[in-house]
Design a protein around this motif. Structure first.
Motif, PDB file in Angstrom:
ATOM      1  N   GLN A   1     -12.525   7.734  27.489  1.00  0.00           N
ATOM      2  CA  GLN A   1     -12.058   9.019  27.008  1.00  0.00           C
ATOM      3  C   GLN A   1     -11.433   8.922  25.629  1.00  0.00           C
ATOM      4  O   GLN A   1     -11.040   9.931  25.054  1.00  0.00           O
ATOM      5  CB  GLN A   1     -11.043   9.601  27.992  1.00  0.00           C
ATOM      6  N   ALA A   2     -11.305   7.719  25.089  1.00  0.00           N
ATOM      7  CA  ALA A   2     -10.682   7.562  23.783  1.00  0.00           C
ATOM      8  C   ALA A   2     -11.582   8.123  22.693  1.00  0.00           C
ATOM      9  O   ALA A   2     -12.800   8.079  22.776  1.00  0.00           O
ATOM     10  CB  ALA A   2     -10.408   6.087  23.506  1.00  0.00           C
ATOM     11  N   SER A   3     -10.976   8.647  21.647  1.00  0.00           N
ATOM     12  CA  SER A   3     -11.735   9.227  20.556  1.00  0.00           C
ATOM     13  C   SER A   3     -12.602   8.173  19.881  1.00  0.00           C
ATOM     14  O   SER A   3     -12.169   7.049  19.633  1.00  0.00           O
ATOM     15  CB  SER A   3     -10.765   9.824  19.531  1.00  0.00           C
TER      16      SER A   3
ATOM     17  N   SER B   1      -0.311   8.253  29.102  1.00  0.00           N
ATOM     18  CA  SER B   1      -0.677   7.041  28.378  1.00  0.00           C
ATOM     19  C   SER B   1       0.082   5.853  28.936  1.00  0.00           C
ATOM     20  O   SER B   1       1.073   5.994  29.659  1.00  0.00           O
ATOM     21  CB  SER B   1      -0.393   7.187  26.882  1.00  0.00           C
TER      22      SER B   1
ATOM     23  N   SER C   1      -7.578  14.637  17.343  1.00  0.00           N
ATOM     24  CA  SER C   1      -9.031  14.668  17.208  1.00  0.00           C
ATOM     25  C   SER C   1      -9.635  15.795  18.029  1.00  0.00           C
ATOM     26  O   SER C   1     -10.541  16.508  17.575  1.00  0.00           O
ATOM     27  CB  SER C   1      -9.620  13.322  17.648  1.00  0.00           C
TER      28      SER C   1
ATOM     29  N   HIS D   1      -5.691  10.934  19.640  1.00  0.00           N
ATOM     30  CA  HIS D   1      -6.763  11.552  20.415  1.00  0.00           C
ATOM     31  C   HIS D   1      -6.567  13.066  20.504  1.00  0.00           C
ATOM     32  O   HIS D   1      -7.519  13.836  20.337  1.00  0.00           O
ATOM     33  CB  HIS D   1      -6.795  10.947  21.813  1.00  0.00           C
TER      34      HIS D   1
ATOM     35  N   GLU E   1     -19.039  13.909  21.242  1.00  0.00           N
ATOM     36  CA  GLU E   1     -17.653  14.006  21.686  1.00  0.00           C
ATOM     37  C   GLU E   1     -17.096  15.409  21.447  1.00  0.00           C
ATOM     38  O   GLU E   1     -16.425  15.988  22.305  1.00  0.00           O
ATOM     39  CB  GLU E   1     -16.807  12.968  20.956  1.00  0.00           C
TER      40      GLU E   1
ATOM     41  N   ASP F   1      -1.983   6.192  20.212  1.00  0.00           N
ATOM     42  CA  ASP F   1      -3.400   6.417  20.506  1.00  0.00           C
ATOM     43  C   ASP F   1      -3.605   7.761  21.192  1.00  0.00           C
ATOM     44  O   ASP F   1      -4.535   8.495  20.866  1.00  0.00           O
ATOM     45  CB  ASP F   1      -3.924   5.285  21.388  1.00  0.00           C
TER      46      ASP F   1
ATOM     47  N   ARG G   1      -7.627  -0.917  17.610  1.00  0.00           N
ATOM     48  CA  ARG G   1      -7.525  -0.330  18.938  1.00  0.00           C
ATOM     49  C   ARG G   1      -7.283  -1.445  19.940  1.00  0.00           C
ATOM     50  O   ARG G   1      -7.971  -2.448  19.946  1.00  0.00           O
ATOM     51  CB  ARG G   1      -8.829   0.360  19.320  1.00  0.00           C
TER      52      ARG G   1
ATOM     53  N   ARG H   1     -12.069   4.278  18.516  1.00  0.00           N
ATOM     54  CA  ARG H   1     -12.770   3.148  19.119  1.00  0.00           C
ATOM     55  C   ARG H   1     -13.473   2.297  18.079  1.00  0.00           C
ATOM     56  O   ARG H   1     -13.543   1.077  18.218  1.00  0.00           O
ATOM     57  CB  ARG H   1     -13.801   3.662  20.139  1.00  0.00           C
TER      58      ARG H   1
END
Length: 305
Positions: free
Chosen positions: A199-201, A157, A172, A169, A268, A165, A192, A205
């Motif tokens: 690729q972020a959940s 990250s 999730s 993720h 997802e 974040d 956010r 987003r």
């Protein structure tokens, strides 16, 4: 019990450490089986902000593939190699080789590179350190202007607060979007930064708004995304008309209807299952599609051009 091992370097940044620690400790408080361990090469670690921290010098025994190793960033990472000896770097590499996930925040990516985990993979770090990371590890692809990247159980990250974040993720991916949303709301981190990261959940987003009605509907969809959910039912639960809900939802999420949001969550989750060996039919059934052809159409529609 899933262990989250946080590896502390001298000069560790407090928020690099505290962000992931807060996410997983909040999940533990909500009944998930997480245990946090703080490990270092010395018992007393002075943070970059001056706060002394205690650490265990003995690693938890028998770390398994479900356990998570997190390396927070530290101050002045551009001066010389990461402040870990060969034995620590070998442990980082061994955890990944054994099937475990290794994550870094900010300059912690340097340690992953020294452990040999960045070669041939995508990664990111703080924007001020990206050129140095690319110079030190020329066989990696440094992705700029994103919050985090994931590549074969190596998760990196960007700077400081992006560790939150990243951790949301991971929750999730491991437990589904409902838990990540619950933890995010508990931590009051709906917003956010740089939400274009693909690729972020989806949970994160589309939470960058302050509409409580839409948040309530998203909570319901997050929890029951694999179930049939009609617009009328969602509107009734929210106490508004279907027309009003659609208007509020599309405005808050930048154009998504409740149905499209549910489909995004399903897709997802299905992509995660497929990446871990599930067949298309199994993944489709798991996320609530009665016909696998629907999943195939959604994947084709969302495939990169």
């Amino acid at each position: 019990m899933t262990r989250v091992v946080l590896l502390l370097a001298p000069g560790v940044h407090l928020l690099d450490l505290a962000g992931p620690a807060q996410v997983f400790s909040t999940a533990a408080g909500l009944g998930r089986p997480y245990r946090l361990d703080y490990v270092g090469e010395r018992e007393l670690i002075h943070s970059a902000q001056g706060l002394p921290l205690g650490a265990e010098t003995a690693w938890p025994p028998d770390l398994g593939r479900d356990d998570l190793l997190v390396v927070p960033g530290w101050h002045s990472a551009r001066r010389g190699p990461p402040p870990f000896g060969d034995g620590t770097l070998a442990r980082i590499a061994a955890h990944h080789a054994g099937g475990g996930t290794v994550a870094s925040v900010c300059s912690g990516a340097q340690a992953l590179g020294e452990a040999g985990l960045l070669d041939g993979r995508r990664c990111t770090t703080h924007h001020e350190l990206q050129d140095e990371l690319a110079r030190r590890f020329p066989h990696t692809t440094v992705v700029r202007d994103v919050l985090f990247t994931t590549d074969d159980r190596v998760v990196t990250s960007a700077g400081i607060a992006s560790g939150i974040d990243l951790s949301l993720h991971l929750l999730s991916v491991r437990h589904g979007p409902a838990l990540a949303a619950q933890v995010a709301r508990s931590m009051v981190v709906y917003a956010r930064r740089n939400g274009d990261e693909p690729q972020a959940s989806a949970v994160l987003r589309y939470r960058s708004h302050l509409d409580d009605t839409v948040h309530r509907v998203q909570d319901l969809i997050d929890t029951r995304f694999a179930e049939p959910l009609t617009l009328d039912r969602l509107a009734a639960d929210a106490g508004v008309s279907a027309r009003t809900l659609t208007r509020l939802f599309t405005r808050a999420t930048g154009g998504l209807t409740p149905l499209r949001y549910q489909q995004t969550l399903r897709l997802e989750r299905a992509e995660h299952l497929l990446a871990h060996g599930a067949t298309t039919d199994t993944a489709a059934h798991e996320v609530g599609f009665t016909d696998p052809r629907m999943l195939r159409r959604l994947r084709a529609r969302n495939a990169p051009a």
